[in-house]
Write a protein that holds these residues in place. Structure first.
Motif, mmCIF file in Angstrom:
data_model
loop_
_atom_site.group_PDB
_atom_site.id
_atom_site.type_symbol
_atom_site.label_atom_id
_atom_site.label_comp_id
_atom_site.label_asym_id
_atom_site.label_seq_id
_atom_site.Cartn_x
_atom_site.Cartn_y
_atom_site.Cartn_z
ATOM 1 N N MET A 30 49.681 3.350 -80.572
ATOM 2 C CA MET A 30 50.354 3.074 -79.332
ATOM 3 C C MET A 30 50.127 1.628 -78.925
ATOM 4 O O MET A 30 49.063 1.075 -79.101
ATOM 5 C CB MET A 30 49.847 3.968 -78.205
ATOM 6 N N ASP A 31 51.100 1.105 -78.308
ATOM 7 C CA ASP A 31 51.056 -0.261 -77.830
ATOM 8 C C ASP A 31 50.258 -0.313 -76.526
ATOM 9 O O ASP A 31 50.326 0.608 -75.713
ATOM 10 C CB ASP A 31 52.492 -0.740 -77.631
ATOM 11 N N SER A 32 49.499 -1.356 -76.270
ATOM 12 C CA SER A 32 48.677 -1.452 -75.067
ATOM 13 C C SER A 32 49.538 -1.568 -73.807
ATOM 14 O O SER A 32 49.151 -1.110 -72.735
ATOM 15 C CB SER A 32 47.714 -2.630 -75.167
ATOM 16 N N LYS A 33 50.722 -2.188 -73.950
ATOM 17 C CA LYS A 33 51.615 -2.278 -72.799
ATOM 18 C C LYS A 33 52.109 -0.890 -72.394
ATOM 19 O O LYS A 33 52.189 -0.578 -71.211
ATOM 20 C CB LYS A 33 52.823 -3.166 -73.115
ATOM 21 N N LEU A 34 52.426 -0.072 -73.374
ATOM 22 C CA LEU A 34 52.898 1.280 -73.093
ATOM 23 C C LEU A 34 51.792 2.105 -72.442
ATOM 24 O O LEU A 34 52.044 2.836 -71.496
ATOM 25 C CB LEU A 34 53.382 1.955 -74.392
ATOM 26 N N LEU A 35 50.595 1.952 -72.922
ATOM 27 C CA LEU A 35 49.455 2.667 -72.343
ATOM 28 C C LEU A 35 49.214 2.217 -70.896
ATOM 29 O O LEU A 35 48.932 3.043 -70.032
ATOM 30 C CB LEU A 35 48.215 2.435 -73.206
ATOM 31 N N ALA A 36 49.344 0.945 -70.621
ATOM 32 C CA ALA A 36 49.170 0.430 -69.268
ATOM 33 C C ALA A 36 50.260 0.967 -68.342
ATOM 34 O O ALA A 36 49.987 1.329 -67.189
ATOM 35 C CB ALA A 36 49.185 -1.093 -69.269
ATOM 36 N N ARG A 37 51.479 1.036 -68.822
ATOM 37 C CA ARG A 37 52.581 1.567 -68.012
ATOM 38 C C ARG A 37 52.360 3.054 -67.707
ATOM 39 O O ARG A 37 52.585 3.491 -66.592
ATOM 40 C CB ARG A 37 53.911 1.366 -68.724
ATOM 41 N N ILE A 38 51.922 3.806 -68.713
ATOM 42 C CA ILE A 38 51.663 5.232 -68.500
ATOM 43 C C ILE A 38 50.547 5.395 -67.462
ATOM 44 O O ILE A 38 50.633 6.233 -66.564
ATOM 45 C CB ILE A 38 51.315 5.937 -69.831
ATOM 46 N N GLY A 39 49.519 4.597 -67.552
ATOM 47 C CA GLY A 39 48.425 4.642 -66.589
ATOM 48 C C GLY A 39 48.906 4.323 -65.183
ATOM 49 O O GLY A 39 48.506 4.964 -64.207
#
Length: 100
Positions: A1-10
């Motif tokens: 997973m991309d860190s940007k995607l993880l940040a958006r989900i958070g």
């Protein structure tokens, strides 16, 4: 997973939790105001020291030379410094600090 995607989900999860908590808090009925303790009102109405201190406060600068006010202030200091004392009994007896 991309860190940007993880940040958006958070961020989306955080916002969803905040909105849910706000909705729950707004749906609660307001709490009734808490009543003052009745013991405090009863004590202040019958405490001879408090009655005398209020009288001394009402006479203003004349209280500095009034012997009853001087005795009441001394008793108030004693009550403040020795919380286990029974000041109501002493002031009712008319005992001045010099007589002890």
């Amino acid at each position: 997973m991309d860190s940007k995607l993880l940040a958006r989900i958070g961020a989306v999860v955080f916002i969803a939790i905040a909105i849910t908590m706000t909705a729950i808090e707004m749906s609660r009925a307001p709490e009734p105001p808490r009543a003052e303790p009745a013991a405090v009102a009863d004590t202040s109405a019958t405490d001879p020291l408090l009655i005398e201190l209020r009288r001394c406060q009402s006479i203003g600068a004349a209280g500095a030379s009034d012997p009853d006010c001087l005795r009441a202030w001394a008793e108030n200091r004693r009550r403040f410094l020795a919380p286990g004392a029974r000041p109501a009994a002493r002031i009712a007896d008319g005992v001045t600090p010099q007589e002890k």
